[in-house]
Design a protein around this motif. Structure first.
Motif, mmCIF file in Angstrom:
data_model
loop_
_atom_site.group_PDB
_atom_site.id
_atom_site.type_symbol
_atom_site.label_atom_id
_atom_site.label_comp_id
_atom_site.label_asym_id
_atom_site.label_seq_id
_atom_site.Cartn_x
_atom_site.Cartn_y
_atom_site.Cartn_z
ATOM 1 N N SER A 37 -25.260 -32.273 -0.884
ATOM 2 C CA SER A 37 -24.400 -33.467 -0.826
ATOM 3 C C SER A 37 -23.276 -33.325 0.175
ATOM 4 C CB SER A 37 -23.772 -33.718 -2.210
ATOM 5 O OG SER A 37 -24.731 -34.081 -3.162
ATOM 6 N N ILE A 39 -19.323 -34.802 0.215
ATOM 7 C CA ILE A 39 -18.294 -35.343 -0.658
ATOM 8 C C ILE A 39 -16.984 -35.303 0.120
ATOM 9 C CG2 ILE A 39 -17.010 -34.902 -2.812
ATOM 10 C CD1 ILE A 39 -19.671 -33.403 -3.727
ATOM 11 N N TRP A 49 -18.035 -39.087 -3.788
ATOM 12 C CA TRP A 49 -19.370 -38.655 -3.427
ATOM 13 C C TRP A 49 -19.930 -39.617 -2.382
ATOM 14 C CZ3 TRP A 49 -24.190 -41.051 -4.072
ATOM 15 C CH2 TRP A 49 -25.302 -40.220 -3.880
ATOM 16 N N ILE A 52 -26.484 -37.751 -0.763
ATOM 17 C CA ILE A 52 -27.194 -36.538 -1.147
ATOM 18 C C ILE A 52 -28.534 -36.484 -0.434
ATOM 19 C CG2 ILE A 52 -28.362 -37.555 -3.143
ATOM 20 C CD1 ILE A 52 -27.649 -34.930 -4.669
ATOM 21 N N THR A 62 -24.072 -43.528 -1.197
ATOM 22 C CA THR A 62 -23.259 -44.422 -2.002
ATOM 23 C C THR A 62 -23.275 -45.804 -1.342
ATOM 24 O OG1 THR A 62 -21.099 -44.632 -3.092
ATOM 25 C CG2 THR A 62 -21.072 -43.922 -0.811
ATOM 26 N N SER A 100 -26.125 -29.005 -5.337
ATOM 27 C CA SER A 100 -26.207 -29.343 -6.752
ATOM 28 C C SER A 100 -27.523 -28.846 -7.315
ATOM 29 C CB SER A 100 -26.042 -30.844 -6.984
ATOM 30 O OG SER A 100 -26.995 -31.567 -6.246
ATOM 31 N N TYR A 106 -22.420 -29.021 -9.369
ATOM 32 C CA TYR A 106 -22.108 -28.686 -7.978
ATOM 33 C C TYR A 106 -21.594 -27.253 -7.970
ATOM 34 C CZ TYR A 106 -22.866 -33.556 -6.874
ATOM 35 O OH TYR A 106 -23.445 -34.785 -6.692
#
Length: 119
Positions: A37, A39, A49, A52, A62, A100, A106
């Motif tokens: 990911s 972030i 976030w 991913i 997102t 993750s 994570y």
């Protein structure tokens, strides 16, 4: 020992593309039990976030960034990268890459990169 090492510029001009790379050592980015990911944390705000990369290379983003973000990998270098286009000062943040595991924990993080969007 898994390590994630981030690289990329800390200063980006408005309207340009932010590019960061995360190099993974001690583990493979194609291992089926992990995902990777990006972030970020804007100043004074919570972690956000961004997206991913699944073990098979499929990206998920997102919704608020979907039109501007791309996450992809280079399996030959065991790296995955972030590109965020058309940046504005609101994209100023500390950016992190992270791994993750099966329980969505994570467990490993990059060192963080302060990216400032400014002319």
């Amino acid at each position: 020992q898994v390590q994630l090492r981030q690289s990329g510029p800390g200063l980006v001009k408005p309207s340009q593309t932010l590019s960061l790379t995360c190099t993974v050592s001690g583990g493979s980015i194609v291992a089926t039990e992990y995902a990777w990911s990006w972030i970020r944390q804007p100043p004074g705000k919570a972690l956000e976030w961004m997206g991913i990369l699944a073990y098979d290379g499929s990206p998920y983003y997102t919704p608020s960034l979907k039109s501007r973000i791309s996450i992809y990998r280079d399996t030959s270098k065991n790296q995955f990268s972030l590109q965020l286009s058309s940046v504005t000062p609101e994209d100023t943040a500390v950016y992190y890459c992270s791994r993750s595991g099966p329980a969505s924990e994570y467990d490993y993080w990059g060192q963080g990169t302060q990216v400032t969007v400014s002319s």
